[in-house]
Design an enzyme around this catalytic site. Structure first.
Site, PDB file in Angstrom:
ATOM      1  N   SER A 559      76.228  -5.404 -58.691  1.00 54.89           N
ATOM      2  CA  SER A 559      74.898  -5.442 -58.088  1.00 54.89           C
ATOM      3  C   SER A 559      74.038  -4.233 -58.458  1.00 54.89           C
ATOM      4  O   SER A 559      73.605  -3.466 -57.601  1.00 54.89           O
ATOM      5  CB  SER A 559      75.011  -5.553 -56.564  1.00 54.89           C
ATOM      6  OG  SER A 559      73.749  -5.762 -55.975  1.00 54.89           O
ATOM      7  N   LEU A 560      73.763  -4.077 -59.743  1.00 60.59           N
ATOM      8  CA  LEU A 560      72.952  -2.945 -60.185  1.00 60.59           C
ATOM      9  C   LEU A 560      71.534  -3.000 -59.631  1.00 60.59           C
ATOM     10  O   LEU A 560      70.897  -1.960 -59.448  1.00 60.59           O
ATOM     11  CB  LEU A 560      72.897  -2.897 -61.715  1.00 60.59           C
ATOM     12  CG  LEU A 560      74.219  -2.629 -62.437  1.00 60.59           C
ATOM     13  CD1 LEU A 560      73.967  -2.387 -63.916  1.00 60.59           C
ATOM     14  CD2 LEU A 560      74.948  -1.440 -61.844  1.00 60.59           C
ATOM     15  N   ALA A 611      77.940  -4.813 -66.869  1.00 66.22           N
ATOM     16  CA  ALA A 611      76.834  -4.680 -65.920  1.00 66.22           C
ATOM     17  C   ALA A 611      76.547  -6.014 -65.259  1.00 66.22           C
ATOM     18  O   ALA A 611      76.409  -7.031 -65.937  1.00 66.22           O
ATOM     19  CB  ALA A 611      75.579  -4.176 -66.641  1.00 66.22           C
ATOM     20  N   GLU A 612      76.464  -5.989 -63.937  1.00 65.44           N
ATOM     21  CA  GLU A 612      76.035  -7.168 -63.186  1.00 65.44           C
ATOM     22  C   GLU A 612      74.649  -6.868 -62.617  1.00 65.44           C
ATOM     23  O   GLU A 612      74.511  -6.137 -61.644  1.00 65.44           O
ATOM     24  CB  GLU A 612      77.007  -7.503 -62.054  1.00 65.44           C
ATOM     25  CG  GLU A 612      76.644  -8.777 -61.310  1.00 65.44           C
ATOM     26  CD  GLU A 612      77.366  -8.911 -59.986  1.00 65.44           C
ATOM     27  OE1 GLU A 612      78.290  -9.726 -59.896  1.00 65.44           O
ATOM     28  OE2 GLU A 612      77.011  -8.181 -59.034  1.00 65.44           O
ATOM     29  N   ASP A 613      73.644  -7.404 -63.260  1.00 65.51           N
ATOM     30  CA  ASP A 613      72.259  -7.122 -62.866  1.00 65.51           C
ATOM     31  C   ASP A 613      71.452  -8.407 -62.912  1.00 65.51           C
ATOM     32  O   ASP A 613      71.225  -8.976 -63.988  1.00 65.51           O
ATOM     33  CB  ASP A 613      71.641  -6.077 -63.797  1.00 65.51           C
ATOM     34  CG  ASP A 613      70.175  -5.807 -63.488  1.00 65.51           C
ATOM     35  OD1 ASP A 613      69.771  -6.062 -62.335  1.00 65.51           O
ATOM     36  OD2 ASP A 613      69.454  -5.357 -64.385  1.00 65.51           O
TER      37      ASP A 613
END
Length: 903
Positions: A559-560, A611-613
């Site tokens: 959750s970036l 990355a989870e964005d």
């Protein structure tokens, strides 16, 4: 000529004269993050300091260009011209350089920044004691309380004389081992014990004095130790040379003393006939003659200089004084025995507080009304886990199996690391995946949060087992050839106070922002203060801890969007780059991510960061040197959202293949510039856990095969389940992810025990019993074939798919990837006898996967003679040739070019 100009940096380190050698040998010591700079400068240096500084400034001005650093490099490469965003990237780059300068004022280097766990927390020191260190700048008094001292806040405290508190708020507490009754204290004040290597070594009976005598006899050459044996000999002789045997005893008798140069020349003249070895190995030349000041150059003997630098310090003799674990246990009672419970006691302006230490590595959170506490984990060398397997090589493509240890069992209870290792890891290997991604591993107080409200960042959750149990899990996974990734939550933290970091030292802004900025707008969690050097020290050390201590191979940053934006990602975006550089963007958070990726990839070159964005911040997977954030992969969240929307809201015959809304193709291959770095998935834990339903539950959950219309519903569900997974798997990047159980169509969602379900565990497990029978076995067999497409044929690593056929009316999609051709017929009722699909190469194409095969739960409508297709010279879809294939409804086929025909 030898320059004596030098700059030396010392770490403040109590009771250890051999810190540098200890670090070289991997031995942890105790030192504050604060560093004291000591400059030793000789103006007789060969090159003036001003010249050195001038060259340094010139090198700094050209360093970026020489290193190929371009803060807007990826914008230039992609042909994006946005003046405002480019300026933002340049300013961020400058701010990052300033941040690095600030870090290096506090830390020796960036490895030091990322290795706080070597000093902070509770560690056994070699000098028969335990050292504890933690950060609490808002506290006035600190102590360790535990079952080993009767939970007394005064017995083991940070007090005067024991270096208790430094200027940055770090508390340092020494817990001395207790001398056993009848034992004598060590004769050597700095006596050290080796608790692990040679742990059974006892007292050899050789005294420290004998070892030092041995060092003097063996280490020093004749005459070299004369001044060590009598430390007053040098000043006495100098005094005698200067003033004679009947030297003056008072200042009045002393009179005027010639200047240093005159005395040196007189002494040199008097001793010009002495043997060379009695003369000093240097000379002094005065270059300041005729000037009102002196400029002295020191010239040294090359032979003496070489001999001096080649001489190694007498460390082996010092190591010989160390004793083993056997001798330590015979003489001392451990101050903090293995398994001891403890907490950190602070006295603050608002009163006393008890906290679980922030750097604790094993924690028992609050359970059944019991107060949380940390557990000291120091097993004996015989009991400590020993690594057996080396890490697997990083593959060209990733087939990731996402897991949650707690729900991995069949029983209605919390499963353990040991059960997961024995039962789930072999299944993952059999299923054909090459990596596992674990969620919910860092300690969290509330089980129902799935592990996303972390309370203790350095501790593996004790509800699953011990730290050694988790090491065994990782080691066994490596033995099976599986990489191990962790889902890391640094975008926010739990708001718990006793067991978490909130109000840790009594102040509201220790680790987190003050006021509203310090709270997530929707989730009630706390938001880190990424611009604080001590918070950076904590977070980056935490990343390095999981890689160093537990040998994990990769980290997914959860959750970036929550950390990058002050609105936590809950805002509308206008598809304009201004959204990524306006006043709502947290530049400190971006610099933290850049710094984390830079440091991790230097310390661990094979590490994988994901990355989870949800906002797909520009440059996520671009190199840091080109203005990016430095991640290796990013998660495509859009595809799963599209599938859920289609299954929930759109009738089968209205699915669009290419229209702007809910278009399958454009969603799956969105962001083509970074498609190669995309982690794609049809469904992950979000669909099963976060209040949703798995695709299997949506498609055929609760369907009775024997009921009216049940078979048709089941056939529809099974067909779509296979097609959705196949097109997602084959049209994405070099990584694919699946959540545990969905590979065989787990029919139930995941529901953690909460008050709303009377804390039931009935849905907090996996139905492994379904794996070997009926439709679930068929789905598992098909998923296994998907994994084999990549394992044996390298589908995911063959570049991006070339989509050449998209027909909304027929609901057919076709694309190629290398020598492979993929054809999908999503139409709910229409089958096509001879459907033309374009191919570039003329030749023979063999069907290697057919979703309609009976062993995959299909109808078996494609006959064996239809598995081999020969191309026809007919231009279709912009391709020079075509195939005429039989396409049953709701089926998918994969062909491989097996023979090229030259026409």
């Amino acid at each position: 000529m030898v320059s004596l100009s030098n700059q030396t940096r010392f770490s403040f380190h109590p009771n250890n004269l051999f810190l540098s050698e200890n670090r070289r040998l991997g031995i942890s010591g105790v030192n504050f993050p604060r560093k004291i700079n000591v400059k030793i400068t000789c103006f007789a240096a060969e090159r003036p300091r001003q010249e050195k500084q001038k060259k340094k400034s010139q090198s700094q001005s050209t360093s970026d260009a020489e290193a190929g650093v371009d803060p807007v490099g990826f914008l230039t490469r992609l042909g994006i011209a946005d003046r405002i965003f480019a300026q933002f990237l340049r300013e961020r780059h400058k701010a990052l350089k300033d941040l690095k300068d600030e870090i290096l004022k506090r830390h020796f280097d960036f490895r030091d920044l990322a290795s706080g766990f070597e000093l902070l927390g509770m560690h056994r020191h070699m000098e028969h004691r335990v050292d504890f260190m933690d950060w609490g700048p808002g506290a006035r008094y600190g102590a360790i309380i535990g079952d080993f001292n009767g939970w007394s806040p005064t017995e083991n405290s940070a007090r005067e004389g024991l270096f208790g508190h430094d200027d940055f708020g770090y508390w340092f507490i020494i817990l001395e081992d207790k001398l056993r009754e009848g034992e004598e204290p060590d004769e050597l004040y700095f006596q050290q014990y080796n608790y692990v290597d040679d742990y059974d070594k006892g007292d050899s009976g050789v005294s420290a004095e004998e070892i030092f005598q041995k060092a003097n006899d063996e280490y020093w050459e004749p005459g070299e130790d004369r001044f060590i044996k009598n430390r007053f000999e040098v000043p006495a002789k100098l005094y005698e040379q200067m003033f004679g045997p009947n030297s003056p005893q008072t200042l009045e008798e002393l009179g005027d003393i010639p200047d240093a140069e005159t005395r040196y020349k007189q002494w040199k003249e008097e001793h010009k006939n002495d043997p060379p070895r009695n003369l000093p190995p240097c000379d002094i030349i005065d270059k300041g003659q005729g000037k009102p000041y002196d400029i002295f150059n020191v010239v040294t003997s090359p032979e003496w200089t070489k001999k001096f630098y080649e001489k190694k310090p007498p460390i082996p003799y010092w190591l010989e004084t160390r004793k083993g674990r056997k001798a330590w246990l015979k003489k001392y009672i451990p101050a903090v025995p293995h398994g001891s419970k403890y907490r950190l006691y602070f006295n603050t302006p608002d009163g006393p507080l008890e906290r679980v230490p922030a750097w604790a590595t094993y924690v028992q959170p609050e359970d059944e009304g019991k107060q949380a506490y940390a557990i000291h984990w120091e097993p004996s060398p015989e009991a400590a886990y020993k690594w057996k397997n080396s890490k697997p090589k990083v593959p060209k493509s990733l087939r990731i199996y996402e897991c949650h240890v707690g729900i991995s069992g069949s029983e209605a209870k919390i499963s353990t690391f040991e059960e997961f290792t024995k039962k789930v890891l072999p299944h993952v290997k059999r299923a054909g995946y090459n990596a596992i991604q674990l969620i919910g591993i860092p300690e969290h107080k509330d089980y129902f949060t799935v592990g996303y409200r972390v309370t203790n960042f350095f501790a593996a959750s004790s509800r699953y087992g011990t730290p050694d149990d988790f090491k065994r899990l990782v080691d066994e996974a490596h033995g099976l050839g599986l990489l191990v990734f962790l889902d890391i939550v640094h975008s926010y933290a739990a708001a718990d106070q006793m067991v978490g970091l909130s109000l840790f030292d009594g102040s509201n802004d220790c680790y987190f922002h003050y006021g509203k900025r310090g709270h997530h707008k929707h989730w009630g969690t706390r938001m880190f203060k990424y611009g604080d050097l001590d918070v950076l020290h904590f977070l980056i050390s935490n990343l390095n801890w999981w890689i160093t201590e537990y040998q994990v191979d990769g980290l997914q940053f959860h959750s970036l969007a929550s950390m990058i934006y002050t609105h936590n990602g809950f805002a509308s975006f206008n598809n304009d780059l201004d959204d990524y550089c306006n006043q709502y963007v947290d530049r400190d958070a971006l610099m933290y991510l850049i710094l984390a990726n830079e440091i991790l990839h230097v310390l661990h070159p094979n590490i994988i960061t994901i990355a989870e964005d949800a906002t797909y911040y520009p440059g996520l997977c671009e190199p840091v040197s080109q203005g990016g954030l430095g991640f290796d992969y990013y998660v495509n969240l859009s595809a799963s959202e599209m599938w859920v929307s289609l299954l929930d809201s759109v009738p089968d015959n209205e699915w669009s293949m290419s229209k702007p809304v809910l278009q399958i193709v454009s969603t799956l291959v969105a962001n083509k510039e970074y498609a190669d770095k995309m982690v794609s998935y049809a469904e992950n834990h979000n669909q099963s856990i976060s209040g949703g339903r798995s695709f299997a539950e949506i498609l055929f959950g609760g369907v009775d095969n024997g009921s009216p219309g049940g078979k048709e519903l089941l056939d529809r569900g099974v067909s779509l389940h296979k097609m959705i997974r196949l097109i997602t798997f084959t049209s994405g990047g070099r990584a694919y992810l699946n959540f545990m159980g969905n590979e065989f169509g787990h029919p139930e969602r995941v529901e953690f025990p909460t008050q709303s379900n009377n804390f039931s565990f009935s849905l907090a497990n996996r139905r492994w019993d379904l794996l070997e029978s009926g439709v679930h076995h068929h789905l598992f067999s098909f998923d296994k074939e998907l994994m084999d497409l990549d394992k044996s044929k390298g589908i995911l690593s063959r570049g991006l798919p070339s989509i050449h056929h998209v027909n909304d009316a027929n609901m057919v999609i076709s694309f190629s990837r290398g020598p492979f051709l993929f054809i999908f017929n999503f139409h709910p009722s229409n089958s096509y006898e001879k459907y033309d699909v374009g191919v570039e190469e003329a030749g023979e194409y063999t069907m290697i996967l057919n979703s309609d095969e009976v062993k995959y739960g299909g109808q078996g409508l494609v006959t064996e003679d239809q598995y081999l297709q020969r191309s026809i010279s007919k231009r279709i879809d912009g391709q020079r040739n075509c195939l005429e294939v039989f396409l049953p409804s709701r089926t998918a086929q994969v062909y491989k070019l097996t023979r090229i025909l030259r026409i």
